[in-house]
Design an enzyme around this catalytic site. Structure first.
Site, short mmCIF file in Angstrom:
data_model
loop_
_atom_site.label_atom_id
_atom_site.label_comp_id
_atom_site.label_asym_id
_atom_site.label_seq_id
_atom_site.Cartn_x
_atom_site.Cartn_y
_atom_site.Cartn_z
N GLU A 108 -1.66 -7.10 8.30
CA GLU A 108 -0.29 -6.94 8.80
C GLU A 108 -0.09 -7.71 10.12
OE1 GLU A 108 2.58 -6.96 8.36
OE2 GLU A 108 3.33 -4.95 7.93
N HIS B 230 0.83 -1.21 0.00
CA HIS B 230 0.00 0.00 0.00
C HIS B 230 0.86 1.26 0.00
CE1 HIS B 230 1.06 0.74 4.18
NE2 HIS B 230 0.87 -0.56 4.39
O1 LIG Z 1 3.45 2.55 7.72
C1 LIG Z 1 4.25 1.65 7.93
O2 LIG Z 1 5.46 1.86 8.03
C2 LIG Z 1 3.78 0.24 8.03
C3 LIG Z 1 3.09 0.07 9.33
O3 LIG Z 1 3.77 -0.87 10.10
O4 LIG Z 1 2.97 -0.16 6.99
P1 LIG Z 1 2.57 -1.70 6.76
O5 LIG Z 1 3.18 -2.47 7.86
O6 LIG Z 1 1.08 -1.69 6.75
O7 LIG Z 1 3.14 -2.06 5.39
#
Ligand SMILES: O=C(O)[C@@H](CO)OP(=O)(O)O
Length: 193
Positions: free
Chosen positions: A90, A9
């Site tokens: 996650e 994302h």
């Molecule tokens: O924003 C981030 O650094 C992470 C959160 O731990 O994103 P995600 O783990 O959802 O990839």
């Protein structure tokens, strides 16, 4: 060609204190949305005509990423289905989530270091280990691959989820999982073997 694309994302709002996010449902930032719009424009056209389905973590930042990715004209006539998959959420870090490293060390003395000594299998209270995450993510991906045995699958997920899957595909020990790069909005292709 059969295969799976993994997309992380887009960016979340700045987190200068580096509070543990884990599987908390934090939305994309405006900059994160823009990253994904660029991906929809520059990357998604290469999947046109061969994308069987999108499988996404059901957390908001991935759901939104998946839906922005399918906004291009090439999908207007027959958009591929988006399946929301809780097993692609996650890593759940339980009671550590929302805390800084200093707060974890203060509230749960010794636990942060204990995780460092047994990174793949350490399970914070109320949470899960990287090995558990890897198992559930792999089960989910294999299940969807069986459901769509041909064509390309696009998997939208999180850094920890994608790293644990890539570690499996590359036969890397989970101790090394954090060495696998996963920038926001990055894409990785895993061919079928
Ligand atoms: O924003 C981030 O650094 C992470 C959160 O731990 O994103 P995600 O783990 O959802 O990839």
């Amino acid at each position: 060609m059969n295969g799976m694309w993994f997309v992380r994302h887009g960016a979340l709002p700045p987190n200068p204190e580096r509070r543990i996010v884990g599987n908390r449902d934090i939305p994309l930032s405006p900059a994160g949305r823009e990253q994904i719009r660029v991906l929809a424009r520059d990357f998604m056209p290469i999947l046109a005509g061969r994308l069987a389905a999108v499988v996404s973590s059901d957390l908001g930042r991935c759901r939104e990423t998946a839906s922005i990715l399918l906004t291009g004209n090439e999908w207007a006539a027959s958009p591929p289905p988006i399946h929301l998959e809780p097993d692609l959420r996650e890593l759940n870090l339980g009671q550590w989530q929302g805390l800084t490293k200093a707060e974890i060390e203060q509230r749960f003395p010794g636990q942060y270091d204990a995780r460092g000594r047994n990174f793949p299998h350490y399970c914070p209270e109320g949470g899960e280990s990287f090995a558990q995450l890897q198992n559930r993510a792999l089960d989910a991906v294999n299940r969807w691959r069986r459901h769509y045995p041909t064509g390309t699958l696009l998997v939208v997920a999180h850094a920890g989820v994608i790293r644990s899957l890539l570690a499996y595909y590359m036969a890397l020990p989970l101790n090394d999982v954090l060495r696998i790069p996963q920038e926001y909005a990055c894409q990785t292709f895993v061919p079928e073997w």
